[in-house]
Scaffold this active site. Structure first.
Site, short mmCIF file in Angstrom:
data_model
loop_
_atom_site.label_atom_id
_atom_site.label_comp_id
_atom_site.label_asym_id
_atom_site.label_seq_id
_atom_site.Cartn_x
_atom_site.Cartn_y
_atom_site.Cartn_z
N ASN A 7 0.75 -1.25 0.16
CA ASN A 7 -0.04 0.00 -0.07
C ASN A 7 0.88 1.19 0.02
OD1 ASN A 7 -1.34 2.35 0.90
ND2 ASN A 7 -3.01 1.03 1.65
N ASP A 9 -0.23 4.65 0.02
CA ASP A 9 -0.90 5.69 0.26
C ASP A 9 0.13 6.52 0.86
OD1 ASP A 9 -3.09 4.48 -0.29
OD2 ASP A 9 -3.92 4.31 1.51
N HIS A 10 0.91 6.23 1.78
CA HIS A 10 1.62 7.12 2.86
C HIS A 10 2.80 7.75 1.67
CE1 HIS A 10 -0.77 6.23 5.87
NE2 HIS A 10 -0.58 5.03 5.65
N ARG A 18 3.09 19.00 1.24
CA ARG A 18 3.97 20.22 0.63
C ARG A 18 2.81 20.57 -0.50
NH1 ARG A 18 9.26 22.27 1.70
NH2 ARG A 18 9.20 21.91 3.81
N HIS A 43 -5.56 3.28 -1.47
CA HIS A 43 -7.09 3.96 -1.19
C HIS A 43 -7.28 5.33 -1.59
CE1 HIS A 43 -9.74 4.09 2.86
NE2 HIS A 43 -10.33 4.45 1.80
N ARG A 45 -9.45 8.01 -1.34
CA ARG A 45 -10.48 8.42 -0.04
C ARG A 45 -11.31 9.70 -0.80
NH1 ARG A 45 -10.43 7.64 5.42
NH2 ARG A 45 -8.78 6.11 6.08
N ARG A 49 -7.18 12.92 0.66
CA ARG A 49 -6.01 13.36 1.62
C ARG A 49 -4.77 12.94 1.10
NH1 ARG A 49 -7.41 10.21 7.14
NH2 ARG A 49 -9.53 11.19 6.82
N HIS A 50 -4.65 11.84 0.29
CA HIS A 50 -3.25 11.23 -0.06
C HIS A 50 -3.51 10.87 -1.65
CE1 HIS A 50 -5.06 7.50 1.14
NE2 HIS A 50 -4.91 7.60 2.34
N GLU A 70 -8.80 0.54 -2.94
CA GLU A 70 -9.64 0.54 -1.78
C GLU A 70 -10.46 1.65 -1.97
OE1 GLU A 70 -6.60 -1.72 1.73
OE2 GLU A 70 -6.79 0.61 1.65
N THR A 100 -7.10 6.95 10.39
CA THR A 100 -6.97 5.81 9.41
C THR A 100 -8.25 4.81 9.47
OG1 THR A 100 -5.43 4.03 8.62
CG2 THR A 100 -5.58 4.32 11.07
N THR A 101 -8.31 3.93 8.72
CA THR A 101 -9.54 3.20 8.83
C THR A 101 -9.55 2.41 10.15
OG1 THR A 101 -9.04 2.54 6.60
CG2 THR A 101 -10.80 1.11 7.64
N GLU A 151 -11.02 -9.35 2.89
CA GLU A 151 -9.87 -8.69 3.56
C GLU A 151 -10.08 -8.56 5.17
OE1 GLU A 151 -7.23 -5.83 1.95
OE2 GLU A 151 -6.85 -5.10 3.77
N HIS A 191 -3.84 -4.34 7.65
CA HIS A 191 -3.94 -3.26 8.60
C HIS A 191 -3.08 -3.31 9.87
CE1 HIS A 191 -5.64 0.63 9.15
NE2 HIS A 191 -5.65 0.57 10.29
N GLY A 192 -2.04 -2.19 9.81
CA GLY A 192 -1.46 -2.28 11.14
C GLY A 192 -0.42 -3.51 11.20
N GLY A 213 1.18 -1.29 4.37
CA GLY A 213 1.61 0.01 3.97
C GLY A 213 2.41 0.68 4.61
N HIS A 214 1.84 1.28 6.03
CA HIS A 214 2.39 2.05 6.83
C HIS A 214 3.74 1.51 7.19
CE1 HIS A 214 3.00 4.56 10.58
NE2 HIS A 214 2.43 5.57 9.66
#
Ligand SMILES: CC(=O)[C@@H](O)[C@H](O)COP(=O)(O)O
Ligand SMILES: NCC(=O)COP(=O)(O)O
Length: 239
Positions: A7, A9-10, A18, A43, A45, A49-50, A70, A100-101, A151, A191-192, A213-214
């Site tokens: 993932n 996204d980040h 920026r 994802h 959204r 936001r990303h 997603e 986050t979700t 998932e 997730h996580g 992802g994160h």
């Protein structure tokens, strides 16, 4: 052997800080694939936001593995997916205020709306997954409305602060894998998940793909994306 969907996204989160052009999540996807990722997850959204619409268009043209989108099950997102045709859509719950979700979809409560979205996406040739908690009633409801995959939300497991609650959550995940498999659903999880907790979930077996992802992007800040993806590929495949 389980697969790894990265993932990205980040990467877009840093770019959006920026409002410029870098770092580009499209470049991150290419690097992740070169390091062994089996798929790319983003994802989109509703608040953008990303990940941006521009990213999605370019990713559709450049991702060589599989693109997993997603998204919330809204009219706007279903329309975007039907135009873009990702390889998979994972329907997720979305709240404007969340960082986050925060949990899985309530499929039982939103059966007809979700069934309609699942059907429309599948008619468009897209494989559909539902992001749900490891709850037997949600697994049954996902099967009932014709999802191809679930998932399993691993966030509660990842946040467990003592071995007892961690073990209880792992047991729920294991039971959800067994039930989903029995009902003919493909099983993904995410997730996580990070470099320490992934082993316990991967060792359960029965999970086709992990979406992570994160923790990968966090490690990439210090070790580089290539190293970060390769390390996670090893953990996912050889747990
Ligand atoms: C659905 C899920 O578990 C994650 O993919 C998460 O929603 C990613 O989106 P954020 O990066 O906005 O948290
Ligand atoms: N669906 C889970 C996902 O794509 C990545 O979640 P996280 O590893 O960023 O928590």
């Amino acid at each position: 052997m389980a697969k790894l969907g990265v993932n990205i996204d980040h990467v877009a989160t840093i770019r959006q800080a920026r409002g410029g052009a870098e770092p580009d999540p499209v470049a991150a996807a290419a690097l992740a694939e070169m390091a062994g990722a089996d798929g790319i997850t983003v994802h989109l959204r509703e608040d953008r936001r990303h990940i941006q619409d521009r990213d999605l268009k370019l990713l559709r043209q450049t991702v060589k593995t599989r693109l997993n989108l997603e998204m919330a099950a809204t009219e706007e997102m279903v329309g975007i997916a039907l135009t873009l045709k990702p390889d998979m859509c994972t329907l997720v719950p979305e709240k404007r205020q969340e960082l986050t979700t925060e949990g899985g979809l309530d499929v039982r409560l939103n059966m007809s709306g979700l069934a309609e979205a699942v059907g429309r996406l599948q008619d468009g040739g897209i494989v559909v997954s539902l992001f749900i908690d490891p709850d037997p009633d949600q697994v049954k409801a996902a099967s009932k409305i014709g999802a191809d995959y679930i998932e399993i939300h691993t966030g509660t497991f990842a946040e467990a602060r003592d071995w007892k609650s961690e073990r209880a959550e792992l047991e729920r995940i294991e039971n959800a894998i067994k039930l989903g498999t029995k009902l003919g659903l493909g099983i993904n999880a995410g997730h996580g998940l990070n470099y320490s907790n992934i082993r316990k979930v991967a060792a359960l077996g029965g999970i086709e793909e992990f979406n992570i992802g994160h923790s990968i992007i966090s490690r990439a800040v210090f070790a580089g994306l290539d190293r970060a993806v390769r390390d996670m590929v090893d953990l996912v495949k050889y747990a």
